[in-house]
Motif scaffolding. Structure first.
Motif, PDB file in Angstrom:
ATOM      1  N   ALA A   8     187.357 -64.697  -5.564  1.00 19.35           N
ATOM      2  CA  ALA A   8     188.637 -63.757  -5.680  1.00 19.35           C
ATOM      3  C   ALA A   8     188.873 -63.789  -3.956  1.00 19.35           C
ATOM      4  CB  ALA A   8     188.051 -62.464  -6.110  1.00 19.35           C
ATOM      5  N   SER A   9     188.194 -63.400  -3.202  1.00 14.85           N
ATOM      6  CA  SER A   9     188.449 -63.163  -1.830  1.00 14.85           C
ATOM      7  C   SER A   9     189.039 -64.632  -1.184  1.00 14.85           C
ATOM      8  CB  SER A   9     187.159 -63.007  -1.134  1.00 14.85           C
ATOM      9  OG  SER A   9     187.553 -63.041   0.241  1.00 14.85           O
ATOM     10  N   THR A  10     188.471 -65.721  -1.616  1.00 15.29           N
ATOM     11  CA  THR A  10     189.195 -66.908  -1.289  1.00 15.29           C
ATOM     12  C   THR A  10     190.618 -67.166  -1.610  1.00 15.29           C
ATOM     13  OG1 THR A  10     187.044 -68.005  -1.189  1.00 15.29           O
ATOM     14  CG2 THR A  10     188.724 -69.593  -1.233  1.00 15.29           C
ATOM     15  N   VAL A  11     190.642 -66.858  -3.024  1.00 17.72           N
ATOM     16  CA  VAL A  11     192.038 -67.140  -3.483  1.00 17.72           C
ATOM     17  C   VAL A  11     193.024 -66.261  -2.858  1.00 17.72           C
ATOM     18  CG1 VAL A  11     193.540 -66.563  -5.631  1.00 17.72           C
ATOM     19  CG2 VAL A  11     191.430 -67.787  -5.613  1.00 17.72           C
ATOM     20  N   LEU A  12     192.702 -64.971  -2.495  1.00 16.72           N
ATOM     21  CA  LEU A  12     193.527 -64.055  -1.951  1.00 16.72           C
ATOM     22  C   LEU A  12     193.667 -64.585  -0.304  1.00 16.72           C
ATOM     23  CD1 LEU A  12     192.140 -60.629  -3.481  1.00 16.72           C
ATOM     24  CD2 LEU A  12     194.425 -61.721  -3.950  1.00 16.72           C
ATOM     25  N   LYS A  13     192.946 -64.770   0.233  1.00 11.69           N
ATOM     26  CA  LYS A  13     193.147 -65.315   1.868  1.00 11.69           C
ATOM     27  C   LYS A  13     194.165 -66.591   1.857  1.00 11.69           C
ATOM     28  CE  LYS A  13     188.877 -63.805   3.512  1.00 11.69           C
ATOM     29  NZ  LYS A  13     187.451 -64.213   3.920  1.00 11.69           N
ATOM     30  N   GLN A  14     193.894 -67.669   0.735  1.00 12.58           N
ATOM     31  CA  GLN A  14     194.552 -68.893   0.654  1.00 12.58           C
ATOM     32  C   GLN A  14     196.086 -68.487   0.319  1.00 12.58           C
ATOM     33  OE1 GLN A  14     192.830 -70.973  -2.457  1.00 12.58           O
ATOM     34  NE2 GLN A  14     191.481 -72.095  -0.936  1.00 12.58           N
ATOM     35  N   ASP A  37     202.445 -61.776  -8.565  1.00  9.39           N
ATOM     36  CA  ASP A  37     201.542 -61.432  -9.688  1.00  9.39           C
ATOM     37  C   ASP A  37     200.698 -62.291 -10.251  1.00  9.39           C
ATOM     38  OD1 ASP A  37     203.401 -58.982  -9.478  1.00  9.39           O
ATOM     39  OD2 ASP A  37     204.893 -59.957 -10.988  1.00  9.39           O
ATOM     40  N   ILE A  38     201.058 -63.829 -10.212  1.00  9.33           N
ATOM     41  CA  ILE A  38     199.940 -64.647 -10.662  1.00  9.33           C
ATOM     42  C   ILE A  38     198.518 -64.785 -10.102  1.00  9.33           C
ATOM     43  CG2 ILE A  38     199.491 -67.271 -10.961  1.00  9.33           C
ATOM     44  CD1 ILE A  38     202.627 -67.144 -11.724  1.00  9.33           C
ATOM     45  N   VAL A  39     198.922 -64.575  -8.566  1.00  7.25           N
ATOM     46  CA  VAL A  39     197.612 -64.743  -7.658  1.00  7.25           C
ATOM     47  C   VAL A  39     196.786 -63.468  -7.907  1.00  7.25           C
ATOM     48  CG1 VAL A  39     196.969 -64.570  -5.440  1.00  7.25           C
ATOM     49  CG2 VAL A  39     198.535 -66.203  -5.943  1.00  7.25           C
ATOM     50  N   THR A  40     197.483 -62.086  -7.964  1.00  6.67           N
ATOM     51  CA  THR A  40     196.780 -60.962  -8.321  1.00  6.67           C
ATOM     52  C   THR A  40     195.944 -60.910  -9.564  1.00  6.67           C
ATOM     53  OG1 THR A  40     198.540 -59.702  -7.003  1.00  6.67           O
ATOM     54  CG2 THR A  40     197.101 -58.580  -8.310  1.00  6.67           C
ATOM     55  N   GLU A  41     196.777 -61.381 -10.570  1.00  6.86           N
ATOM     56  CA  GLU A  41     195.917 -61.751 -12.144  1.00  6.86           C
ATOM     57  C   GLU A  41     195.084 -62.421 -11.871  1.00  6.86           C
ATOM     58  OE1 GLU A  41     197.228 -63.365 -16.272  1.00  6.86           O
ATOM     59  OE2 GLU A  41     198.788 -62.034 -15.139  1.00  6.86           O
ATOM     60  N   HIS A  42     194.959 -63.494 -11.161  1.00  4.73           N
ATOM     61  CA  HIS A  42     193.789 -64.432 -11.043  1.00  4.73           C
ATOM     62  C   HIS A  42     192.695 -63.934 -10.337  1.00  4.73           C
ATOM     63  CE1 HIS A  42     191.923 -68.221 -11.211  1.00  4.73           C
ATOM     64  NE2 HIS A  42     191.601 -68.306  -9.953  1.00  4.73           N
TER      65      HIS A  42
END
Length: 117
Positions: free
Chosen positions: A101-107, A83-88
């Motif tokens: 955003a793509s980098t955050v999701l990949k990590q 949830d935190i990652v998705t919100e960010h």
């Protein structure tokens, strides 16, 4: 639920498993003592919620029968992180920072796949 309440619930769930296994003859007293010792050593108060999230997955390493008590804790923690990652990522997308955003999701996906391995 606060961290102390969460810790107590986990202890109660483990106690219920021990009681059931002892009644059904699926566990002997020595194994029950070993589990109790582990729980007392690892789940001693005071603990933060994050500490509980770190400790819980280790409880069933030597005592597989504790998996039913540990799994909900692990799943809840994973859901909170997700949830935190998705919100960010959503905030970054709204700000037009698609690459970030793509980098955050990949990590996050890489960390999740490493933790499941």
């Amino acid at each position: 639920m606060d961290s102390e309440g969460y810790r107590k619930k986990l202890e109660q769930d483990i106690l219920a498993i021990i009681e059931e296994k002892l009644k059904n003859g699926q566990m002997d007293a020595e194994r029950a003592k070993g589990i109790a010792r582990l729980v007392l050593d690892k789940l001693h108060p005071p603990l933060t919620l994050e500490q509980i999230y770190e400790i819980a997955p280790t409880l069933d390493d030597h005592f597989k029968e504790l998996a039913t008590a540990v799994l909900p804790v692990v799943q809840e923690h994973d859901a909170k992180i997700r949830d935190i990652v998705t919100e960010h990522a959503q905030k970054l997308i709204k700000m037009g920072k698609i690459d970030e955003a793509s980098t955050v999701l990949k990590q996050a996906l890489q960390r999740e796949s490493k933790s499941q391995a």
